[in-house]
Each structure stands twice: as C-alpha cells, then as structure tokens.
Design a protein around this motif. Structure first.
Motif, PDB file in Angstrom:
ATOM      1  N   GLY A  66       7.005  -0.087  -4.119  1.00  0.00           N
ATOM      2  CA  GLY A  66       8.225   0.059  -4.920  1.00  0.00           C
ATOM      3  C   GLY A  66       8.544   1.514  -5.210  1.00  0.00           C
ATOM      4  N   ALA A  67       7.492   2.333  -5.299  1.00  0.00           N
ATOM      5  CA  ALA A  67       7.676   3.767  -5.552  1.00  0.00           C
ATOM      6  C   ALA A  67       7.861   4.553  -4.256  1.00  0.00           C
ATOM      7  N   GLY A  68       7.891   3.855  -3.119  1.00  0.00           N
ATOM      8  CA  GLY A  68       8.199   4.517  -1.854  1.00  0.00           C
ATOM      9  C   GLY A  68       7.029   4.810  -0.937  1.00  0.00           C
ATOM     10  N   GLU A  69       5.823   4.394  -1.323  1.00  0.00           N
ATOM     11  CA  GLU A  69       4.679   4.649  -0.440  1.00  0.00           C
ATOM     12  C   GLU A  69       4.648   3.634   0.693  1.00  0.00           C
ATOM     13  N   ALA A  70       4.352   4.109   1.883  1.00  0.00           N
ATOM     14  CA  ALA A  70       4.164   3.236   3.044  1.00  0.00           C
ATOM     15  C   ALA A  70       2.686   2.866   3.074  1.00  0.00           C
ATOM     16  N   ILE A  71       2.367   1.769   2.398  1.00  0.00           N
ATOM     17  CA  ILE A  71       0.977   1.394   2.196  1.00  0.00           C
ATOM     18  C   ILE A  71       0.860  -0.125   2.298  1.00  0.00           C
ATOM     19  N   THR A  72      -0.259  -0.582   2.822  1.00  0.00           N
ATOM     20  CA  THR A  72      -0.485  -2.017   2.938  1.00  0.00           C
ATOM     21  C   THR A  72      -1.450  -2.483   1.849  1.00  0.00           C
ATOM     22  N   ASP A  73      -1.503  -3.778   1.654  1.00  0.00           N
ATOM     23  CA  ASP A  73      -2.477  -4.317   0.712  1.00  0.00           C
ATOM     24  C   ASP A  73      -3.902  -4.029   1.188  1.00  0.00           C
ATOM     25  N   ASP A  74      -4.116  -4.002   2.495  1.00  0.00           N
ATOM     26  CA  ASP A  74      -5.445  -3.652   3.021  1.00  0.00           C
ATOM     27  C   ASP A  74      -5.815  -2.221   2.645  1.00  0.00           C
ATOM     28  N   ASP A  75      -4.831  -1.312   2.629  1.00  0.00           N
ATOM     29  CA  ASP A  75      -5.080   0.071   2.193  1.00  0.00           C
ATOM     30  C   ASP A  75      -5.499   0.089   0.723  1.00  0.00           C
ATOM     31  N   VAL A  76      -4.809  -0.691  -0.097  1.00  0.00           N
ATOM     32  CA  VAL A  76      -5.112  -0.743  -1.526  1.00  0.00           C
ATOM     33  C   VAL A  76      -6.511  -1.315  -1.739  1.00  0.00           C
ATOM     34  N   ALA A  77      -6.880  -2.306  -0.947  1.00  0.00           N
ATOM     35  CA  ALA A  77      -8.161  -2.987  -1.113  1.00  0.00           C
ATOM     36  C   ALA A  77      -9.359  -2.058  -0.963  1.00  0.00           C
ATOM     37  N   VAL A  78      -9.212  -0.975  -0.230  1.00  0.00           N
ATOM     38  CA  VAL A  78     -10.345  -0.055  -0.033  1.00  0.00           C
ATOM     39  C   VAL A  78     -10.267   1.180  -0.919  1.00  0.00           C
ATOM     40  N   MET A  79      -9.250   1.247  -1.780  1.00  0.00           N
ATOM     41  CA  MET A  79      -9.128   2.380  -2.700  1.00  0.00           C
ATOM     42  C   MET A  79     -10.141   2.244  -3.829  1.00  0.00           C
ATOM     43  N   THR A  80     -10.461   3.373  -4.429  1.00  0.00           N
ATOM     44  CA  THR A  80     -11.323   3.383  -5.602  1.00  0.00           C
ATOM     45  C   THR A  80     -10.532   3.925  -6.783  1.00  0.00           C
ATOM     46  N   VAL A  81     -10.943   3.498  -7.966  1.00  0.00           N
ATOM     47  CA  VAL A  81     -10.352   4.014  -9.207  1.00  0.00           C
ATOM     48  C   VAL A  81     -11.468   4.207 -10.218  1.00  0.00           C
ATOM     49  N   ASP A  82     -11.235   5.112 -11.146  1.00  0.00           N
ATOM     50  CA  ASP A  82     -12.182   5.271 -12.251  1.00  0.00           C
ATOM     51  C   ASP A  82     -12.270   3.951 -13.000  1.00  0.00           C
ATOM     52  N   GLY A  83     -13.481   3.542 -13.301  1.00  0.00           N
ATOM     53  CA  GLY A  83     -13.676   2.299 -14.032  1.00  0.00           C
ATOM     54  C   GLY A  83     -13.855   1.089 -13.150  1.00  0.00           C
TER      55      GLY A  83
END
Length: 106
Positions: A66-83
């Motif tokens: 929605g913010a304009g990133e060309a990203i897939t759910d598979d890309d999100v699945a391998v991301m890390t975040v604090d916490g």
C-alpha cells in the motif's frame, strides 16, 4: 516520515525503516485473502484479538505494498524485527489502529 492523517505508520522491518499504509486496494487484498465479504467483516476479524503468523505476514505485506513497495508475502515472511513475533504483532496492530481509528480518542 509517515503521514498519520493518511493512516501511515513507520516500522523497522528487515533492518530498514519503512512506511506502511492500508490503502483501499490493500484492504481489498486483505478482504480477499481472509474471505471477508466487506470491511465490517474484516474489522471484526481484526478485532477478534487472534492472529496467525500467516495473518501477520498478509497484513504487513499489504501495508508495505500500500505504501508502494514491490514486495511479496514471501519476502515479508523472512524479514526480522526487533522483538521477534511480538514485534510483528505490534506492527500489525499499529497499522490496523492507524487505518480504522476514527480520531474520536484524540
């Protein structure tokens, strides 16, 4: 810098500061993904307080797209975040609140 009046939030995902927003298109994507007939059904699902890891991936992925990133759910699945998992829950909850807050609490 996110524009809170448009429902945007900022979050660090995958080691980068990013903007997320649930545009009308992103909400339609989530309606389809969750089998919700309309926004009321979608908000009821979000309001249940229960979310799977897959739900979090879909919500955050839709917000990034929605913010304009060309990203897939598979890309999100391998991301890390604090916490870890709690960090993903916090980001998704903040995004949903920013999207559906009517400003009455302000």
């Amino acid at each position: 810098m996110p524009n809170k009046h448009r429902g945007e939030i900022a979050a660090e995902l995958g080691g980068r500061q990013r903007t997320l927003v649930l545009t009308l298109g992103a909400l339609a994507e989530l309606e389809s993904a969750f089998g919700a007939d309309d926004l009321v059904a979608l908000t009821e699902r979000f309001g249940s307080g229960r979310a799977s890891a897959r739900d979090l991936i879909r919500i955050i992925g839709a917000g990034l797209r929605g913010a304009g990133e060309a990203i897939t759910d598979d890309d999100v699945a391998v991301m890390t975040v604090d916490g870890g998992a709690a960090g993903f829950v916090r980001i998704a909850a903040e995004l949903i609140a920013a999207t559906f807050d009517d400003g009455a609490a302000r």
